[in-house]
Scaffold this active site. Structure first.
Site, PDB file in Angstrom:
ATOM      1  N   SER A 151       9.211  53.285  26.766  1.00 44.89           N
ATOM      2  CA  SER A 151       8.084  54.045  27.292  1.00 44.89           C
ATOM      3  C   SER A 151       7.184  54.606  26.194  1.00 44.89           C
ATOM      4  CB  SER A 151       8.609  55.193  28.162  1.00 44.89           C
ATOM      5  OG  SER A 151       9.479  54.683  29.138  1.00 44.89           O
ATOM      6  N   HIS A 173      16.879  53.492  20.504  1.00 44.19           N
ATOM      7  CA  HIS A 173      16.883  54.823  19.880  1.00 44.19           C
ATOM      8  C   HIS A 173      17.308  54.764  18.409  1.00 44.19           C
ATOM      9  CE1 HIS A 173      16.276  57.267  23.516  1.00 44.19           C
ATOM     10  NE2 HIS A 173      16.869  56.258  24.128  1.00 44.19           N
ATOM     11  N   ARG A 217      24.130  52.295  27.473  1.00 49.77           N
ATOM     12  CA  ARG A 217      22.927  52.312  28.310  1.00 49.77           C
ATOM     13  C   ARG A 217      21.965  51.221  27.859  1.00 49.77           C
ATOM     14  NH1 ARG A 217      20.310  56.758  31.451  1.00 49.77           N
ATOM     15  NH2 ARG A 217      18.044  56.614  31.299  1.00 49.77           N
ATOM     16  N   ARG A 276      26.161  59.656  25.036  1.00 51.99           N
ATOM     17  CA  ARG A 276      24.745  60.018  24.863  1.00 51.99           C
ATOM     18  C   ARG A 276      24.154  60.829  26.017  1.00 51.99           C
ATOM     19  NH1 ARG A 276      20.938  54.821  25.367  1.00 51.99           N
ATOM     20  NH2 ARG A 276      19.479  56.398  26.112  1.00 51.99           N
ATOM     21  N   LYS A 314       8.384  61.735  32.423  1.00 49.66           N
ATOM     22  CA  LYS A 314       7.352  60.841  31.880  1.00 49.66           C
ATOM     23  C   LYS A 314       6.022  61.551  31.632  1.00 49.66           C
ATOM     24  CE  LYS A 314       9.877  57.066  32.085  1.00 49.66           C
ATOM     25  NZ  LYS A 314      10.407  56.353  30.929  1.00 49.66           N
ATOM     26  N   ASP A 318       4.868  50.052  31.719  1.00 50.05           N
ATOM     27  CA  ASP A 318       5.015  50.168  30.260  1.00 50.05           C
ATOM     28  C   ASP A 318       6.119  49.271  29.718  1.00 50.05           C
ATOM     29  OD1 ASP A 318       6.801  51.717  31.659  1.00 50.05           O
ATOM     30  OD2 ASP A 318       6.755  53.419  30.279  1.00 50.05           O
ATOM     31  N   HIS A 341      16.354  48.436  29.673  1.00 54.63           N
ATOM     32  CA  HIS A 341      15.044  47.811  29.850  1.00 54.63           C
ATOM     33  C   HIS A 341      15.217  46.290  29.729  1.00 54.63           C
ATOM     34  CE1 HIS A 341      13.072  51.725  28.155  1.00 54.63           C
ATOM     35  NE2 HIS A 341      13.631  51.893  29.335  1.00 54.63           N
TER      36      HIS A 341
END
Length: 511
Positions: A33, A92, A122, A158, A313, A423, A453
């Protein structure tokens, strides 16, 4: 939203939202994002997060910067603590960057190093934490052979420890603080490998939600609490899930939870996580400087702007859209509305999230005729998609779909134009697949659920009664990406985009 496809290819097409199209190093890097909204708002492609860090590690500039010099001041007498996501997911953080930083720091005088790991599950397969811990333990053992006291000191999953975002749940950060700084956690183990294996064996356990643990020595004492005179680096390159920890580490005045003990440390982030808050004030790698974003350009040319989303968001339609910059460009021309997200639950419990509230606020803004641009993010497909709960994700997508209808109906009433896009991908594929695209099965023969994603392109649709006759998507921008949307939107407002922007996606037939 499916009905918008009927406009293909003139009013509906796909654009790239991952890899080099959004400034990430390779085509295997899924979009996210932050980089997605940077590209949508900036109209140009900037080297991002991982790529910036890769470059700085490769050319060694990371060690010449002010941030590294600052933490190096603690190497003689103190411990270097590295805190972050232990993963090769590339969203990340990346394991290979941690490995390079460990080598670089130890080569430059770090004598005592403690790593505080956060398990992923994740952005990568659930269960991969075991392999990552084994890899890290091997590297630390090699450093110990060279006389460097290097160990894993604490850990946790996390989503339950440290990596909350947007001040959704400070308890998550507190659990991390207690383990990392105070050396206190409900579970103690002699090694991180034992910790992860045993905690994963509990019923319903998964990498994302492992409880906090600390590693203790033979006397039961934690091996690596953070104390006065130590250096701390948060190794994630992505900002959103490090900001809250950065505040706890850096702010003198802090009231979100009782820190009990606030060590006097030298702290630096891998990157600066918030440019407006200047947080953290020291960082190892400088951010992309994004100037002349489309939002700034349009506001200064009289385009009154409204931006809205829910908490998870809201930063994307404002801060990231505006080039990693907080606040308004011209307060009298802009209004930003944040609707509080549900907190204390996982998003599959209330998969409709705040889609209806966002749509109502947006509809009202459109019908008020006070604004020339209304910018909205509906997070359902992403946030609920991350939970891996397929039934809930279907509900989420329906809620987003209904919200889009409410907004498009309002556009119809005022004679406006719409641009609908995304996005990055997530909910369109909820299953892990092999190279042929066939679903992968786990050991029990069940289909493996995809929570991350995707690498898929995203749709972009244009329309509305205000769209001039003959406006259509060009056929000569086949590899268009999110960054091409900015020039497109500027054109629809009646402006030419700056010459260095990625080219527009639209043309006028016979013109």
């Amino acid at each position: 939203m499916d009905s918008l496809k009927q406009g293909a290819p003139e009013k509906w097409r796909l654009v790239r939202a991952h890899g080099t199209a959004v400034g990430l190093p390779t085509e295997d890097d899924m979009g996210n994002s932050e980089v997605g909204h940077n590209a949508l708002g900036a109209g140009r492609i900037y080297a991002q997060g991982a790529k910036l860090v890769d470059i700085a590690l490769a050319n060694g500039k990371i060690y010449d910067g002010e941030g590294f010099k600052y933490i190096k001041e603690c190497f003689d007498a103190g411990t270097l603590h590295l805190i972050g996501l232990l993963s090769d997911g590339g969203v990340h953080s990346r394991l290979d960057q941690l490995q390079l930083l460990l080598k670089g720091a130890s080569d430059r005088g770090a004598k005592r190093i403690r790593v505080h790991i956060l398990t992923d599950g994740r952005d990568v397969l659930d269960g991969s934490s075991v392999e990552f811990v084994e890899t890290l333990e091997n590297d630390l053992a090699k450093l110990r052979e060279k006389g460097i006291d290097a160990r894993i000191a604490s850990g946790g999953g996390r989503m339950y420890v440290t990596m909350d975002r947007y001040e959704n749940d400070w308890e998550v950060v507190k659990r991390g603080w207690d383990a990392q700084v105070l050396g206190e956690a409900p579970y103690q183990f002699k090694s991180a490998l034992e910790a992860v294996k045993k905690l994963r064996a509990e019923p319903k356990a998964n990498d994302q939600y492992l409880p906090p643990f600390v590693i203790t020595d033979d006397n039961g004492k934690p091996v690596g609490p953070i104390v006065d005179g130590d250096a701390v680096v948060t190794i994630n390159f992505r900002a959103d899930r490090m900001v809250m920890l950065a505040k706890a580490l850096e702010y003198q005045d802090f009231d979100k939870f009782d820190r009990v003990r606030v060590p006097k440390i030298h702290y630096a982030g891998m990157l600066q996580y918030d440019g407006e808050l200047k947080l953290p004030s020291r960082y190892l790698v400088s951010p992309p400087e994004i100037e002349r974003t489309s939002g700034e350009y349009l506001v200064h040319n009289g385009v009154r702007t409204f931006a809205c989303s829910e908490t998870v968001k809201f930063g994307h339609v404002t801060f990231f859209w505006n080039g990693n910059r907080s606040g308004y460009f011209k307060q009298d021309m802009e209004e930003y509305v944040e609707i509080p997200s549900d907190s204390g639950i996982t998003f599959n419990e209330k998969p409709k999230m705040k889609a209806l509230e966002i749509a109502e606020k947006t509809r009202d803004a459109i019908l008020s005729r006070k604004f020339d641009q209304v910018r909205v993010n509906l997070p359902n497909g992403d946030m609920v998609g991350h939970t891996g709960d397929i039934e809930a994700t279907i509900v989420a997508c329906k809620a987003a779909d209904e919200a889009v209808k409410m907004i498009l109906d309002a556009i119809e009433q005022v004679g406006g134009i719409y641009v609908v896009t995304a996005d990055h991908g997530n909910a369109e594929d909820m299953v892990k697949r092999n190279k042929k695209g066939e679903p992968l099965l786990d050991k029990a023969g069940k289909i493996q659920i995809l929570t991350s994603h995707t690498l898929q392109p995203v749709p972009v649709a244009i329309g509305g009664p205000g769209l001039a006759p003959g406006v259509r998507f060009r056929k000569d921008v086949p590899n268009g990406g999110l960054a091409n949307v900015a020039a497109t939107v500027m054109n629809l407002h009646g402006f030419e985009a700056p010459s260095d922007y990625e080219t527009t996606l639209i043309e006028v037939a016979d013109n």
